[in-house]
Motif scaffolding. Structure first.
Motif, PDB file in Angstrom:
ATOM      1  N   TRP A 182      -4.794   5.519  11.029  1.00 48.14           N
ATOM      2  CA  TRP A 182      -3.610   4.657  10.927  1.00 48.14           C
ATOM      3  C   TRP A 182      -2.291   5.439  10.846  1.00 48.14           C
ATOM      4  CZ3 TRP A 182      -5.371   0.318   6.980  1.00 48.14           C
ATOM      5  CH2 TRP A 182      -6.263  -0.542   7.622  1.00 48.14           C
ATOM      6  N   SER A 183      -2.270   6.623  11.432  1.00 46.30           N
ATOM      7  CA  SER A 183      -0.993   7.342  11.606  1.00 46.30           C
ATOM      8  C   SER A 183      -0.272   7.583  10.290  1.00 46.30           C
ATOM      9  CB  SER A 183      -0.092   6.536  12.568  1.00 46.30           C
ATOM     10  OG  SER A 183       1.115   7.203  12.824  1.00 46.30           O
ATOM     11  N   GLN A 184      -1.047   8.029   9.294  1.00 45.98           N
ATOM     12  CA  GLN A 184      -0.455   8.227   7.960  1.00 45.98           C
ATOM     13  C   GLN A 184      -0.166   9.692   7.651  1.00 45.98           C
ATOM     14  OE1 GLN A 184      -3.471   6.429   5.525  1.00 45.98           O
ATOM     15  NE2 GLN A 184      -2.884   4.327   6.025  1.00 45.98           N
ATOM     16  N   GLU A 191       7.363  12.538   1.271  1.00 44.10           N
ATOM     17  CA  GLU A 191       7.152  11.303   2.029  1.00 44.10           C
ATOM     18  C   GLU A 191       6.110  10.397   1.381  1.00 44.10           C
ATOM     19  OE1 GLU A 191       7.946  13.542   6.337  1.00 44.10           O
ATOM     20  OE2 GLU A 191       6.032  12.570   5.937  1.00 44.10           O
ATOM     21  N   LYS A 197       2.898  -2.155  -2.929  1.00 41.44           N
ATOM     22  CA  LYS A 197       2.621  -3.273  -2.016  1.00 41.44           C
ATOM     23  C   LYS A 197       2.745  -2.810  -0.567  1.00 41.44           C
ATOM     24  CE  LYS A 197       4.851  -7.670  -0.742  1.00 41.44           C
ATOM     25  NZ  LYS A 197       4.031  -8.730  -1.323  1.00 41.44           N
ATOM     26  N   ALA A 198       1.756  -3.090   0.219  1.00 39.78           N
ATOM     27  CA  ALA A 198       1.740  -2.653   1.621  1.00 39.78           C
ATOM     28  C   ALA A 198       1.251  -3.809   2.474  1.00 39.78           C
ATOM     29  CB  ALA A 198       0.838  -1.442   1.775  1.00 39.78           C
ATOM     30  N   PRO A 199       1.441  -3.720   3.785  1.00 34.26           N
ATOM     31  CA  PRO A 199       1.045  -4.850   4.617  1.00 34.26           C
ATOM     32  C   PRO A 199      -0.452  -5.157   4.562  1.00 34.26           C
ATOM     33  CG  PRO A 199       2.518  -3.382   5.823  1.00 34.26           C
ATOM     34  CD  PRO A 199       2.146  -2.679   4.549  1.00 34.26           C
ATOM     35  N   SER A 201      -4.629  -3.185   3.609  1.00 34.30           N
ATOM     36  CA  SER A 201      -5.444  -2.256   2.832  1.00 34.30           C
ATOM     37  C   SER A 201      -4.841  -0.850   2.791  1.00 34.30           C
ATOM     38  CB  SER A 201      -6.812  -2.250   3.505  1.00 34.30           C
ATOM     39  OG  SER A 201      -7.595  -1.237   3.016  1.00 34.30           O
ATOM     40  N   GLN A 206      -5.604   7.852  -1.302  1.00 32.78           N
ATOM     41  CA  GLN A 206      -4.369   7.665  -2.065  1.00 32.78           C
ATOM     42  C   GLN A 206      -4.635   6.809  -3.303  1.00 32.78           C
ATOM     43  OE1 GLN A 206      -1.577   5.358   0.190  1.00 32.78           O
ATOM     44  NE2 GLN A 206       0.200   5.962  -1.036  1.00 32.78           N
TER      45      GLN A 206
ATOM     46  N   PRO B  78       5.059   6.622  11.509  1.00 35.33           N
ATOM     47  CA  PRO B  78       4.658   7.730  10.645  1.00 35.33           C
ATOM     48  C   PRO B  78       5.502   7.787   9.373  1.00 35.33           C
ATOM     49  CG  PRO B  78       5.891   8.537  12.534  1.00 35.33           C
ATOM     50  CD  PRO B  78       5.724   7.068  12.736  1.00 35.33           C
ATOM     51  N   PRO B  79       4.973   8.432   8.342  1.00 38.58           N
ATOM     52  CA  PRO B  79       5.714   8.531   7.068  1.00 38.58           C
ATOM     53  C   PRO B  79       7.114   9.112   7.213  1.00 38.58           C
ATOM     54  CG  PRO B  79       3.428   9.151   6.717  1.00 38.58           C
ATOM     55  CD  PRO B  79       3.591   8.954   8.196  1.00 38.58           C
ATOM     56  N   TYR B  98       7.370  -4.082   1.682  1.00 40.66           N
ATOM     57  CA  TYR B  98       6.070  -3.568   2.107  1.00 40.66           C
ATOM     58  C   TYR B  98       6.205  -2.072   2.374  1.00 40.66           C
ATOM     59  CZ  TYR B  98       4.656  -8.430   2.836  1.00 40.66           C
ATOM     60  OH  TYR B  98       4.350  -9.752   2.669  1.00 40.66           O
ATOM     61  N   TRP B  99       5.563  -1.257   1.560  1.00 40.02           N
ATOM     62  CA  TRP B  99       5.709   0.194   1.644  1.00 40.02           C
ATOM     63  C   TRP B  99       4.658   0.810   2.569  1.00 40.02           C
ATOM     64  CZ3 TRP B  99       9.760   2.706  -0.667  1.00 40.02           C
ATOM     65  CH2 TRP B  99      10.525   1.951  -1.560  1.00 40.02           C
ATOM     66  N   PRO B 100       4.857   2.072   2.933  1.00 44.30           N
ATOM     67  CA  PRO B 100       3.850   2.768   3.741  1.00 44.30           C
ATOM     68  C   PRO B 100       2.561   3.019   2.947  1.00 44.30           C
ATOM     69  CG  PRO B 100       5.953   3.954   3.751  1.00 44.30           C
ATOM     70  CD  PRO B 100       6.047   2.897   2.690  1.00 44.30           C
ATOM     71  N   GLY B 101       1.550   3.479   3.636  1.00 45.51           N
ATOM     72  CA  GLY B 101       0.274   3.787   3.005  1.00 45.51           C
ATOM     73  C   GLY B 101      -0.843   2.944   3.597  1.00 45.51           C
ATOM     74  N   SER B 102      -0.445   2.011   4.449  1.00 49.75           N
ATOM     75  CA  SER B 102      -1.410   1.169   5.140  1.00 49.75           C
ATOM     76  C   SER B 102      -1.082   1.272   6.638  1.00 49.75           C
ATOM     77  CB  SER B 102      -1.272  -0.255   4.609  1.00 49.75           C
ATOM     78  OG  SER B 102      -2.095  -1.130   5.316  1.00 49.75           O
ATOM     79  N   ARG B 103      -0.726   0.172   7.267  1.00 47.81           N
ATOM     80  CA  ARG B 103      -0.298   0.179   8.656  1.00 47.81           C
ATOM     81  C   ARG B 103       0.657  -0.986   8.874  1.00 47.81           C
ATOM     82  NH1 ARG B 103      -5.787  -2.122  11.777  1.00 47.81           N
ATOM     83  NH2 ARG B 103      -4.699  -3.948  12.566  1.00 47.81           N
ATOM     84  N   GLN B 105       3.866  -1.141   8.863  1.00 47.97           N
ATOM     85  CA  GLN B 105       4.990  -1.150   7.927  1.00 47.97           C
ATOM     86  C   GLN B 105       6.308  -1.043   8.696  1.00 47.97           C
ATOM     87  OE1 GLN B 105       2.430   0.890   7.815  1.00 47.97           O
ATOM     88  NE2 GLN B 105       3.205   2.863   8.501  1.00 47.97           N
TER      89      GLN B 105
END
Lengths: 530, 530, 530
Positions: A182-184, A191, A197-199, A201, A206, B78-79, B98-103, B105
């Motif tokens: 997922w391009s993280q 960063e 809260k994220a969109p 899972s 992390q 990407p972050p 909605y923060w990053p860490g998922s997809r 975003q």
């Protein structure tokens, strides 16, 4: 054998205190936990301390022969602190602030909170380190009980530092978390955010590291206070009160820094099976640090206030639960609290001395227990005679209850407790230990949900079996490494050869409590419950 | 007939890639979707692109005879992007980010997101437009699947512009939304907000337009990418993967801009009726653009990870569902994903090549399906032989499920699917079309919940009946115009004369699943289910 | 006897207005409530008023013999106001803002809102104070109905001022709230916040005072408008519409400032017992200010829009409920609203004149009721012949439903209504009064849940009993003082001697609706229901 309660004299006029001590003696009280929520009285404003009243209370107790478990009073910062430094307030994953008006309104990683707490503990420890009344130190109170996690900017900054310490370079973090999914992929620790809260899972690595971080931040608070107390020359044992199987804090990791385990336990009087869950909690407290006794630091004499429906304890139920704790190694029985409050959130929480006074069943039972404890002979030192080890592991708890599994309704403690109850019904004494502590001395080890297996776990279990131990491994075990990643070579790479199995894939049965109309199989051929 | 999967080589060391290609050939794979989540690898920081690895993957696939459906990689920024430009993060209606860490975003209307996405797609398209491996373009991924709406300030600004475009002057907007109700009359577009959290029920016109806006913002992202790809000289078909009856995006409107429909479909293996919902979804994909075949872009070989309980597919179930898709017009069957991940949120999501390797039922079934597809003869081109049109309309969906109706628990898709299932059980082939597409070629048209009727809809249905068609109109139909306003002259002004009815008022029956003690009628005389 | 409805002519073209008046006359309408949501039409921008259209409407009504209950139009601020002054928007306890797009988007304590509302009311009152059509003033609308509390910074500042007024010095506040519990001791009012989101249970004194403050802030808005209207020379009665037993506003305290009580009531047509709850609400309206008649200001002719399922009224049900109101003292019957809206959130809410016109049952029933009312003889003035007082008290409601009680699922109104229903079934007329109004004239007083007892309450009840009255006190009564603190000397210190009881402690039974498997007792020996 300690007997007593939390004592909050600041809630009462000074005239009440001598009566308190007299009644304590009547009830057989030997020790009280003092000052847990007294910060706003000890330090009415920044830079100003008022110890006169506390001196008088401690002297009064000492004269009355009541020992003191002295609290560091850092559990609830006073309004002046949060008004002056709102950046010390914690936030939830949506960014909403937890405001004052309750308790525990501090971000554990906040530098301001730590500075203020440190200044308070320094003042307390330097004043009372050598007071003869003080027999124990009670650091903070139920760390994390209401704030299971903090996502504030203070937490963000600390999480980045914690990750940099853990991984050294960002490439290692990317590898550990599998951020190519997922391009993280991160270019720098700056960063990274807490799993706010994220969109959808969030990254499981992390999430797992954030649980480790959360436990560590609370532990750092404890360690800071402990070091201050020791630096002040105090020699008494130091503890902080645990809450049994409490998910946010990895007590098995913390316990090396406690001189003794103390535990708070509030079984529901309305649940006829709650004594088994209480026994589980006693055995966990005992197993965490088996070389020293533990203390039941808080229980209730009678009814509570925080369940939807708070039933009273039946006559004798409090004494029975107290005896259960002693039978499972407790060296003290204390209550929250000594005198029932007249105001505040817990005025309906029972106490040793009820609001209605001494003409009450509650008081009579408290006095009777004090007499019974005083009549006890010297008990034998804790023995280590459990033949069965039941594996209980905080990092597994965190990893098992993460999202995106074949079965997303797994309750780790419920599964472990099903095994515990089956053994408890058969009067089998068990220790609750991490896999790495399974070894000589046990005949049988049960690992019901060992999803995450470290190499040291695998080594300990293998050695145990090779030396003749019987190992029972439950389903969904040996799936991931300590970073929640599948290992090369498929599943069950660590314990599979030992068990003689190969795992091809996972598939979830429907929950046993699924609605009747929902299709699917209801039970697995072998259930964990007895 | 395409056969394959999402391929995410960036999750694996380069040594794995040749084995991947060899195994793909073994499984009969003909095409893979490449790079969907590769943004952070393709563009490690702003202004810097790394295509070397992607060149090598594409060449390797091409040499192995595997065609590429090349993704634009814009689905998960990407972050570095969200750290540098936090204003591109979406927000919910409460203002929580909605923060990053998922997809996913990103705020679809964010100018920064669009600029960055545009730069990425430009670089990709210019590099690969003419590569012989590329046979299709895969724009973004499942637009909107986790973020059904964005209420950020970026959305606010874009919504105002969108409204100004739609209405021209604020007086027209006031008329459209009926803002004299509850003193909502606007003086300028700058006073309008997205329907964020409000004290009570929000203006239905504002809600309906916000749904149109949300669908349009996602579509604008798609169109921007499509234009860049075409501007780079690419001639391959361009698509983005749909998700069946997905409420936030009006696919019936989008589809004119797609060269072919591709669809993702994950029926629950545990639900014995889920094959009917899958058939509904196939027929929707087929009906959206009947003149060209569609592709089943994603399904699972076996179990999923995101349901509460994720059952495995039964032996043969995957093949049967694949055959169902082909039977209903699919020209390709692909999976998410090629090789099961070792880490990340979807490591328990099954893949063509399972983590446990090739000695697995999943692999054997994937290989067997590849063989079966390769053995298929040339299939006849899609025919249009449905005699029944079942009206399915996104704007009706949005309007019916708005609040403040006689019956506020109506589930639009559930109602439509009850009709669909009744026909499916009787082996009647249906098209799922908007009312305006009801016309010659159908014997029967069914409009179960045509609450919102445009004049063009009424004209099409009237003409259909006048030319001999049979029209069945369900309850709560012909109530409002395209702005969700009652028309002058009462209800059923458009279809009432056609149906020979007059509607005086609406009254809701109690829900059929109301508790036994709740009074009221349980069933209507005529139920929609078969 | 007033008969009529809310009239919102701004939603319709001016051509419609003469027809409206003609139809009103046909239906027997005598009075309409005008302009409730007309702020954005009356004041299109700050400093600019447009009264021309309203002049014409009022004149037209007056010419038609329809009296006007003129609204102050402050219930829903126009978009220009909230766009220019976003600080007037309310916030929830998590800090999320309530945005425009609905209604009631104002913080009651906001200085800007009050200034703007004041300017509007001044303009309206000065213009129409002496207009012969105006027979009543309708201040705002259903104060607080959607915003039960506001936690914004405006509320924070006002709460601090309100507390400083109430307590004088911070020491008194600390004593009142028991802030030595959990280290909450304040040094200044500037450290106090509304009870926003907190880690755990909030201070009960703070909660109770915040409820008082919330009721008072709404009341201050009302009082400001009332004073402006009187200052303009208006002599008509002034009211604001109540909503029966509405928790956020202590109507028993408000009512001294209303010339007459007006009440909105929407029983569920689907619930065969809802006529009893309606009777309860009529009796509450009647009891609040027994010396003057009350008005049923809003009810529905037929179905609603805001329940999950909105059933129509059965034929005759509307007339029966209207008769019930008149039988219990109402001097007027009005509806929301005159003409069914074509757009907006309440277009499915029934009206006197339905969207489908006059060929409808709804219209015929409205006309018939108008005729019946016109045919009524002069009714006798309200008598005060209830022999039974049922104690209903807002501060008890607030305190009983606070958290941290033995039983935390208590529903205050449900308990009171169980007693009410038992008496209603036996045709016993009761007054619903605070304890301080129990006195001569009653034979029996019932205090089902008098948890909070003021000294004046105890004095009134004691005097009542001493003079021969029969007092029935329910469980969980006489527990705390008016600050929600236990009194010295145990429980039941005020009424215990009167009742001949002593209370030792409290223990909750399990809820009667507990799942079958849950242990515990199901019923208390004496239930409150009849």
């Amino acid at each position: 054998m300690h007997y007593g309660a939390d004592y909050n004299p600041e809630q009462w006029p000074e005239e009440t205190w001598p009566e308190d001590v007299a009644r304590m003696r009547e009830a057989g009280v030997t020790m009280v936990s003092l000052g847990i929520f007294a910060w706003s009285r000890i330090q009415p404003r920044e830079g100003e301390f008022d110890f006169d009243w506390l001196d008088r209370v401690i002297d009064l107790l000492h004269e009355g022969g009541i020992a003191v478990d002295l609290a560091t009073a850092t559990a609830s910062p006073p309004p002046w602190a949060t008004a002056a430094y709102p950046e010390m307030l914690p936030q939830d994953e949506d960014g909403a602030t937890y405001w004052p008006g309750s308790r525990q309104q501090f971000a554990p990683s906040s530098p301001v909170y730590r500075r203020l707490a440190g200044e308070l503990v320094t003042a307390i420890a330097e004043r009372y380190a050598n007071h003869p009344a003080i027999v124990m130190w009670h650091v903070n109170n139920e760390y994390g009980c209401h704030l299971n996690a903090d996502y504030s900017d203070a937490a963000r900054d600390a999480f980045r530092r914690w990750l940099a310490d853990r991984y050294g370079d960002i490439r290692s973090l990317n590898d550990a978390w599998g951020t190519d999914f997922w391009s993280q992929r991160y270019q720098s620790f700056d960063e990274v955010f807490p799993p706010r809260k994220a969109p959808y899972s969030r990254n499981p690595g992390q999430e797992l590291d954030f649980r480790r971080f959360t436990s560590d931040m609370l532990l750092e608070c404890y360690l800071m206070e402990r070091e201050i107390i020791r630096a002040a020359g105090a020699t008494q044992p130091i503890t902080t009160n645990f809450m049994g199987a409490f998910k946010p804090a990895d007590y098995a990791h913390w316990v090396r820094h406690l001189d003794l385990v103390s535990d708070d336990c509030y079984p529901d009087p309305n649940d006829p099976e709650s004594f088994r869950a209480a026994a589980f909690q006693r055995d966990l407290a005992r197993s965490l640090k088996p070389e020293v006794p533990w203390i039941l630091m808080e229980q209730a004499t009678n009814a509570l206030n925080w369940r939807p429906t708070n039933a009273p304890k039946a006559p004798g139920q409090m004494a029975a639960l107290s005896a259960q704790a002693i039978g499972r190694g407790a060296d003290g029985v204390l209550f929250f609290q000594w005198r029932q409050s007249r105001a505040g959130s817990e005025k309906f929480h029972s106490a040793m001395l009820p609001h209605a006074g001494t003409e009450t069943r509650t008081w009579r039972e408290a006095v009777a227990l004090g007499e019974a404890l005083a009549a006890l002979p010297e008990l034998p030192a804790g023995t280590r005679d459990s033949r069965v080890a039941l594996v209980f592991d905080w990092e597994n708890w965190w990893a098992v209850e993460a999202s995106d599994h074949p079965q997303n309704a797994l309750d780790y403690v419920a599964v472990i407790q099903r095994w515990y109850r089956a053994l408890h019904r058969r009067h089998v004494q068990v220790d609750l230990v991490p896999a790495s502590r399974v070894g000589d001395g046990y005949d049988v080890a049960i690992a019901p949900l060992l999803y995450l297996v470290r190499e040291t776990d695998a080594a300990a279990l293998t050695s145990f079996v090779e030396r003749g131990g019987h190992l029972l491994v439950g389903p969904f075990s040996d799936v991931v490494d300590e970073l929640d990643r599948f290992r090369d070579g498929g599943f069950a790479t660590q314990l599979g050869p030992l068990c003689g199995i190969r795992i091809e894939d996972f598939g979830a049965l429907v929950p046993v409590d699924a609605a009747p109309g929902v299709p699917g199989e209801r039970t697995a051929p072998v259930a964990g419950d007895g």
